[in-house]
Write an enzyme that holds these catalytic residues in place. Structure first.
Site, mmCIF file in Angstrom:
data_model
loop_
_atom_site.group_PDB
_atom_site.id
_atom_site.type_symbol
_atom_site.label_atom_id
_atom_site.label_comp_id
_atom_site.label_asym_id
_atom_site.label_seq_id
_atom_site.Cartn_x
_atom_site.Cartn_y
_atom_site.Cartn_z
ATOM 1 N N GLY A 11 4.551 -6.512 -3.960
ATOM 2 C CA GLY A 11 4.158 -5.572 -5.004
ATOM 3 C C GLY A 11 3.355 -6.174 -6.147
ATOM 4 O O GLY A 11 3.363 -5.627 -7.252
ATOM 5 N N ASN A 13 0.138 -6.175 -6.385
ATOM 6 C CA ASN A 13 -0.908 -5.188 -6.705
ATOM 7 C C ASN A 13 -0.330 -4.030 -7.507
ATOM 8 O O ASN A 13 -0.949 -3.557 -8.462
ATOM 9 C CB ASN A 13 -1.583 -4.682 -5.430
ATOM 10 N N LEU A 89 1.628 -2.156 4.577
ATOM 11 C CA LEU A 89 1.318 -2.819 5.842
ATOM 12 C C LEU A 89 1.572 -1.925 7.052
ATOM 13 O O LEU A 89 1.778 -2.398 8.163
ATOM 14 C CB LEU A 89 2.113 -4.132 5.955
ATOM 15 N N ASN A 106 -7.224 2.035 -0.182
ATOM 16 C CA ASN A 106 -6.457 0.890 0.311
ATOM 17 C C ASN A 106 -7.110 -0.390 -0.193
ATOM 18 O O ASN A 106 -8.326 -0.461 -0.323
ATOM 19 C CB ASN A 106 -6.475 0.900 1.848
ATOM 20 N N HIS A 108 -7.745 -4.208 0.911
ATOM 21 C CA HIS A 108 -7.685 -5.096 2.084
ATOM 22 C C HIS A 108 -8.069 -6.513 1.641
ATOM 23 O O HIS A 108 -9.072 -6.686 0.946
ATOM 24 C CB HIS A 108 -8.634 -4.605 3.180
ATOM 25 N N ASP A 149 -9.034 0.310 8.275
ATOM 26 C CA ASP A 149 -10.023 -0.405 7.451
ATOM 27 C C ASP A 149 -11.465 0.057 7.672
ATOM 28 O O ASP A 149 -12.396 -0.738 7.515
ATOM 29 C CB ASP A 149 -9.928 -1.930 7.687
ATOM 30 N N GLU A 179 -8.125 -8.916 -5.638
ATOM 31 C CA GLU A 179 -7.351 -7.676 -5.431
ATOM 32 C C GLU A 179 -6.885 -7.062 -6.744
ATOM 33 O O GLU A 179 -7.054 -5.863 -6.982
ATOM 34 C CB GLU A 179 -6.125 -7.957 -4.557
#
Ligand code: GAR
Length: 206
Positions: A11, A13, A89, A106, A108, A149, A179
């Site tokens: 977590g 992000n 994920l 999302n 990546h 993706d 990110e």
């Protein structure tokens, strides 16, 4: 803008989003709920500490179809305008993805279209980057469609791959320098109404 954040693990992000809302670097954004794919995700603790409702919706427990129905019902019930996959994920089901077309983003941990697709998650893209010997890597924020993706790219940020990098050092640097920078930025751009998708490509309005 009300958002829901999907998580699976540490977590970091999610924490970056929480911190930037608290510091005022992200404005007009509220996290309605954090939704974890599994009970052991540390991200749940981060949500609770910040006073954000958190719940687990598990595809493993429910099965694919019931999972899709449950996530869709949850998002509709929350009335969120944007869904953020922040270290998620797993994959959302087709009904949820269709109902929230161009409203799910999302992060990546590589420069799409390289080192992405099914199975390329967590530490694996960084292992593949080092095995290939590429000299730059980074992160990508993109809209989510029904393929792994492959949705329209919103933002990317790169870092150099250093000669003595391990998958772990590269992962850590990309998380911090890429990110945690571009995911909050993308959320703010969307909240400000500055992102447009035309012919499957993203245009950032000035
Ligand atoms: C992050 O590096 C994120 O980009 C990656 O998992 C990590 C989770 O970190 N996501 C994917 O690989 C999605 N395909 P976090 O839980 O600390 O944010």
């Amino acid at each position: 803008m009300k958002i829901a954040v999907f998580v699976s693990g540490g977590g970091t992000n999610l924490q970056a989003i929480i911190d930037k809302i608290a510091s005022g670097e992200i404005t007009n954004v509220e996290i309605s709920e954090v939704i974890a794919s599994n009970e052991s995700a540390f991200a749940i603790e981060r949500a609770k500490k910040a006073g954000i409702p958190a719940k687990v919706i598990s595809k493993k427990v429910l099965g694919a179809e019931a999972y899709d129905d449950a996530t869709l019902a949850e998002l509709n019930g929350l009335g969120v305008e944007l869904v953020v996959l922040a270290g998620f994920l797993s994959m959302l089901g087709p009904k949820t993805v269709a109902a929230y077309a161009n409203r799910i983003i999302n992060i990546h941990p590589a420069l799409i279209p390289a080192f992405c697709g099914q199975g390329m998650y967590g530490i694996r893209p960084h292992e593949a980057v080092l095995a290939k010997g590429v000299k730059v890597s980074g992160a990508t924020v993109h809209f989510v469609n029904e393929h792994y993706d492959e949705g329209p790219i919103i933002l990317q940020k790169a870092v150099d791959v250093l000669p003595d990098d391990t998958p772990e050092t590269l992962q850590k640097r990309i998380m911090k320098e890429c990110e945690q920078v571009i995911l909050p930025q993308a959320i703010q751009l969307i909240a400000d109404g500055r992102i447009e998708v035309v012919n499957n490509l993203v245009r950032v309005k000035p």
